[in-house]
Motif scaffolding. Structure first.
Motif, PDB file in Angstrom:
ATOM      1  N   LEU A  40       0.822  -1.211   0.000  1.00  0.00           N
ATOM      2  CA  LEU A  40       0.000   0.000   0.000  1.00  0.00           C
ATOM      3  C   LEU A  40       0.854   1.258   0.000  1.00  0.00           C
ATOM      4  N   ASP A  41       1.979   1.205   0.688  1.00  0.00           N
ATOM      5  CA  ASP A  41       2.879   2.349   0.777  1.00  0.00           C
ATOM      6  C   ASP A  41       4.311   1.825   0.796  1.00  0.00           C
ATOM      7  N   SER A  42       5.105   2.289  -0.151  1.00  0.00           N
ATOM      8  CA  SER A  42       6.507   1.874  -0.227  1.00  0.00           C
ATOM      9  C   SER A  42       7.409   3.079  -0.442  1.00  0.00           C
ATOM     10  N   THR A  43       6.939   4.254  -0.022  1.00  0.00           N
ATOM     11  CA  THR A  43       7.657   5.506  -0.287  1.00  0.00           C
ATOM     12  C   THR A  43       8.917   5.637   0.559  1.00  0.00           C
ATOM     13  N   ASP A  44       8.850   5.141   1.803  1.00  0.00           N
ATOM     14  CA  ASP A  44       9.979   5.248   2.731  1.00  0.00           C
ATOM     15  C   ASP A  44      10.039   3.962   3.547  1.00  0.00           C
ATOM     16  N   ALA A  45      10.617   4.048   4.726  1.00  0.00           N
ATOM     17  CA  ALA A  45      10.540   2.954   5.692  1.00  0.00           C
ATOM     18  C   ALA A  45       9.216   3.120   6.428  1.00  0.00           C
ATOM     19  N   VAL A  46       8.177   2.495   5.899  1.00  0.00           N
ATOM     20  CA  VAL A  46       6.808   2.752   6.362  1.00  0.00           C
ATOM     21  C   VAL A  46       6.128   1.461   6.825  1.00  0.00           C
ATOM     22  N   GLY A  47       4.896   1.613   7.325  1.00  0.00           N
ATOM     23  CA  GLY A  47       4.088   0.470   7.706  1.00  0.00           C
ATOM     24  C   GLY A  47       4.289  -0.005   9.120  1.00  0.00           C
ATOM     25  N   TYR A  48       5.094   0.716   9.896  1.00  0.00           N
ATOM     26  CA  TYR A  48       5.325   0.334  11.283  1.00  0.00           C
ATOM     27  C   TYR A  48       4.055   0.512  12.117  1.00  0.00           C
ATOM     28  N   TYR A  49       3.767  -0.477  12.952  1.00  0.00           N
ATOM     29  CA  TYR A  49       2.674  -0.396  13.941  1.00  0.00           C
ATOM     30  C   TYR A  49       1.335  -0.025  13.303  1.00  0.00           C
ATOM     31  N   SER A  50       0.989  -0.654  12.199  1.00  0.00           N
ATOM     32  CA  SER A  50      -0.276  -0.320  11.541  1.00  0.00           C
ATOM     33  C   SER A  50      -1.461  -0.729  12.405  1.00  0.00           C
ATOM     34  N   SER A  51      -2.542   0.054  12.287  1.00  0.00           N
ATOM     35  CA  SER A  51      -3.790  -0.243  12.966  1.00  0.00           C
ATOM     36  C   SER A  51      -4.924  -0.100  11.952  1.00  0.00           C
ATOM     37  N   LEU A  52      -5.635  -1.191  11.717  1.00  0.00           N
ATOM     38  CA  LEU A  52      -6.670  -1.254  10.679  1.00  0.00           C
ATOM     39  C   LEU A  52      -8.055  -1.269  11.314  1.00  0.00           C
ATOM     40  N   ALA A  53      -8.967  -0.469  10.762  1.00  0.00           N
ATOM     41  CA  ALA A  53     -10.352  -0.439  11.236  1.00  0.00           C
ATOM     42  C   ALA A  53     -11.287  -0.298  10.042  1.00  0.00           C
ATOM     43  N   ILE A  54     -12.530  -0.772  10.196  1.00  0.00           N
ATOM     44  CA  ILE A  54     -13.502  -0.787   9.101  1.00  0.00           C
ATOM     45  C   ILE A  54     -14.768  -0.075   9.555  1.00  0.00           C
ATOM     46  N   ASP A  55     -15.267   0.863   8.726  1.00  0.00           N
ATOM     47  CA  ASP A  55     -16.459   1.617   9.102  1.00  0.00           C
ATOM     48  C   ASP A  55     -17.736   0.888   8.669  1.00  0.00           C
ATOM     49  N   SER A  56     -18.888   1.526   8.897  1.00  0.00           N
ATOM     50  CA  SER A  56     -20.179   0.888   8.635  1.00  0.00           C
ATOM     51  C   SER A  56     -20.455   0.674   7.148  1.00  0.00           C
ATOM     52  N   ASN A  57     -19.700   1.355   6.286  1.00  0.00           N
ATOM     53  CA  ASN A  57     -19.829   1.177   4.840  1.00  0.00           C
ATOM     54  C   ASN A  57     -18.786   0.220   4.270  1.00  0.00           C
ATOM     55  N   ASP A  58     -18.084  -0.452   5.157  1.00  0.00           N
ATOM     56  CA  ASP A  58     -17.017  -1.383   4.787  1.00  0.00           C
ATOM     57  C   ASP A  58     -15.836  -0.699   4.111  1.00  0.00           C
ATOM     58  N   ASN A  59     -15.689   0.597   4.361  1.00  0.00           N
ATOM     59  CA  ASN A  59     -14.465   1.276   3.945  1.00  0.00           C
ATOM     60  C   ASN A  59     -13.369   0.962   4.954  1.00  0.00           C
ATOM     61  N   LEU A  60     -12.162   0.786   4.458  1.00  0.00           N
ATOM     62  CA  LEU A  60     -11.030   0.465   5.318  1.00  0.00           C
ATOM     63  C   LEU A  60     -10.247   1.724   5.665  1.00  0.00           C
ATOM     64  N   HIS A  61      -9.728   1.751   6.882  1.00  0.00           N
ATOM     65  CA  HIS A  61      -8.923   2.873   7.356  1.00  0.00           C
ATOM     66  C   HIS A  61      -7.714   2.306   8.085  1.00  0.00           C
ATOM     67  N   VAL A  62      -6.540   2.877   7.841  1.00  0.00           N
ATOM     68  CA  VAL A  62      -5.336   2.384   8.487  1.00  0.00           C
ATOM     69  C   VAL A  62      -4.411   3.538   8.866  1.00  0.00           C
ATOM     70  N   GLN A 110       3.132   3.139  17.444  1.00  0.00           N
ATOM     71  CA  GLN A 110       2.190   2.223  18.097  1.00  0.00           C
ATOM     72  C   GLN A 110       0.769   2.792  18.141  1.00  0.00           C
ATOM     73  N   SER A 111       0.291   3.253  16.979  1.00  0.00           N
ATOM     74  CA  SER A 111      -1.047   3.844  16.913  1.00  0.00           C
ATOM     75  C   SER A 111      -2.131   2.788  17.089  1.00  0.00           C
ATOM     76  N   SER A 112      -3.282   3.232  17.606  1.00  0.00           N
ATOM     77  CA  SER A 112      -4.461   2.384  17.743  1.00  0.00           C
ATOM     78  C   SER A 112      -5.666   3.153  17.211  1.00  0.00           C
ATOM     79  N   LEU A 113      -6.294   2.609  16.173  1.00  0.00           N
ATOM     80  CA  LEU A 113      -7.397   3.273  15.468  1.00  0.00           C
ATOM     81  C   LEU A 113      -8.719   2.609  15.798  1.00  0.00           C
ATOM     82  N   ALA A 114      -9.739   3.420  16.079  1.00  0.00           N
ATOM     83  CA  ALA A 114     -11.083   2.896  16.340  1.00  0.00           C
ATOM     84  C   ALA A 114     -12.117   3.819  15.699  1.00  0.00           C
ATOM     85  N   ILE A 115     -13.299   3.268  15.407  1.00  0.00           N
ATOM     86  CA  ILE A 115     -14.355   4.008  14.704  1.00  0.00           C
ATOM     87  C   ILE A 115     -15.637   3.948  15.519  1.00  0.00           C
ATOM     88  N   ASP A 116     -16.284   5.111  15.724  1.00  0.00           N
ATOM     89  CA  ASP A 116     -17.503   5.144  16.517  1.00  0.00           C
ATOM     90  C   ASP A 116     -18.746   4.880  15.657  1.00  0.00           C
TER      91      ASP A 116
END
Length: 214
Positions: free
Chosen positions: A90-112, A147-153
């Motif tokens: 999804l992202d290869s621009t730098d040294a990325v992707g550390y500590y990913s946190s994935l969440a899905i909303d009510s429309n099944d859209n993904l967020h990270v 070490q992010s943590s993502l949540a959706i209300d």
């Protein structure tokens, strides 16, 4: 068993992804209510599967983000009920992707959310059902986004907690559907905010646990 991420589907079956540290593989197991499946290697292309984050949509399809130790990319795979997809960077621009946190909303859209370790920024991407957005830096004030943590209300507002490693603070941001808020320090009493875990209850109250490293 390193960096495991657990999710439960609509039938109360359990699903877990984790790192096989010996072979450097992303592993997966599921529990059907009576027994656990045999472990399956989802990705063994490189030393991968670090810091996986697993989420399940309304159709009980599985989605997982993770990173490799050699390519430093944010990786993604999905399971459609019959087979797992090929890994996608999804992202290869730098040294990325550390500590990913994935969440899905009510429309099944993904967020990270994840850490860009090259620039020490908190990054964000979303998937609208057809394509992934360009990565956006949510916070680049210091050495942030650890070490992010993502949540959706229930209103599909996004909430994220993470570590500001420069100041040792527990940080928080929210997205109201149109814009992201300014970062707020929830706790700055010591060297705090490590390994935060954010959850939202049925009344949309937020709850977070984290490590005081002092």
């Amino acid at each position: 068993g390193y960096d495991s991420s657990l999710a439960i589907d609509s039938n109360d079956n359990l699903h877990v992804t984790y790192l096989d540290g010996t072979n450097g593989n992303l592993e997966y197991m599921t529990y059907d209510g009576s027994s656990w499946s045999t472990p399956v290697s989802l990705d063994s292309t490189d030393y991968v599967g670090i810091e996986s984050s697993l989420a399940i949509d309304s159709n009980d399809n599985l989605h997982v983000t993770y990173r490799g130790i050699n390519n430093y990319n944010l990786e993604y795979m999905t399971y459609d009920g019959s087979s797992w997809s090929t890994p996608v960077s999804l992202d290869s621009t730098d040294a990325v992707g550390y500590y990913s946190s994935l969440a899905i909303d009510s429309n099944d859209n993904l967020h990270v959310t994840y850490l860009d370790r090259t620039n020490d920024n908190l990054e964000y991407m979303t998937y609208d059902g057809s394509s992934w957005s360009t990565p956006v830096s949510l916070d680049s004030t210091d050495n942030v986004g650890w070490q992010s943590s993502l949540a959706i209300d229930s209103n599909d507002n996004l909430h994220v907690t993470y570590l500001d490693d420069t100041n040792g603070n527990l940080e928080y941001m929210t997205y109201d559907g149109s814009s992201w808020s300014t970062p707020v320090s929830l706790d700055s009493t010591d060297n705090v905010g490590w390994q935060s875990s954010l959850a939202i209850d049925s009344n949309d109250n937020l709850h977070v646990t984290y490590l005081d490293d002092t």
